[in-house]
Design a protein around this motif. Structure first.
Motif: not given
Ligand code: ADP
Length: 194
Positions: A10, A14, A32-33, A37, A54, A58, A60, A65, A86, A89, A93, A128, A134, A146
């Protein structure tokens, strides 16, 4: 197809780099984030579920996902290629993505892993959080979780791609343009520009 996994902890940058890569290589960006959102904002069932994970920093659950990601790929049947940001992860996956892409006669071309020291990550995320709105960027405990989740569950995904000879580590400190040039060089070295 040019299919890129953009990887890193995080705050590694990216999202910033994905936008530039999309433009340069004419790809579809799937974060995916961002998708989670958007679902939270739209108050969908998926959004409600994702938020509960989130907000604590933690992950998802994998099945949710993976299904969501596959549906997004299927929405873009004419894409030149994808940037997965993202995702994956976790190792399950990554395995699911390999299987899914194989069913479409394509594969991941390269994993680009942005390498940034922990101290710099926390600094960037808190910065940020000031204007991104966020919640997961505003609280140092959530940020720490995270990064912990990344180290415990996500970092191993690099090995999955290293075993396939697809892993490229990129130094993630410097100006946005410097890092972008490093990423492009890694792609162009391995594959002809599409
Ligand atoms: P960052 O990289 O800054 O943590 P992201 O926007 O990529 O931000 O992700 C934010 C949150 O979304 C993660 O902390 C997680 O809870 C969820 N998330 C994103 N991508 C995944 C994934 N591939 N699998 C599970 N949870 C995810």
């Amino acid at each position: 197809m040019l299919n890129i996994v953009l990887f890193g902890p995080p705050g590694a940058g990216k999202g910033t780099q994905a936008v530039k890569l999309v433009d340069n290589y004419n790809l579809v960006h799937l974060s995916t984030g961002d998708i989670f959102r958007a679902n939270i904002k739209g108050e969908t069932e998926l959004g409600k579920l994702a938020k509960s994970y989130m907000d604590k920093g933690n992950l998802v659950p994998d099945q949710v996902t993976i299904s969501m990601l596959e549906a997004e790929v299927d929405k873009n049947p004419t894409a030149n290629g994808f940037i997965f940001d993202g995702f994956p992860r976790t190792t399950p996956q990554a395995k699911a993505l390999d299987k899914f892409l194989a069913s479409k006669n394509t594969t991941i071309s390269i994993m680009l892993a942005l390498d940034v020291p922990n101290k710099e990550l926390v600094k960037r995320l808190l910065e940020r959080g000031k204007d991104s709105g966020r919640a997961d960027d505003l609280d140092e405990n959530i940020i720490a979780n995270r990064i912990k989740v990344y180290n415990e569950q996500t970092a191993v995904v690099a090995e999955f791609y290293a075993n396939q000879n697809k892993f490229e580590k990129i130094h993630g400190v410097g100006s946005i343009d410097e890092i972008f040039i490093r990423l492009c060089k890694a792609i162009d070295n391995k594959y002809k520009k599409v």
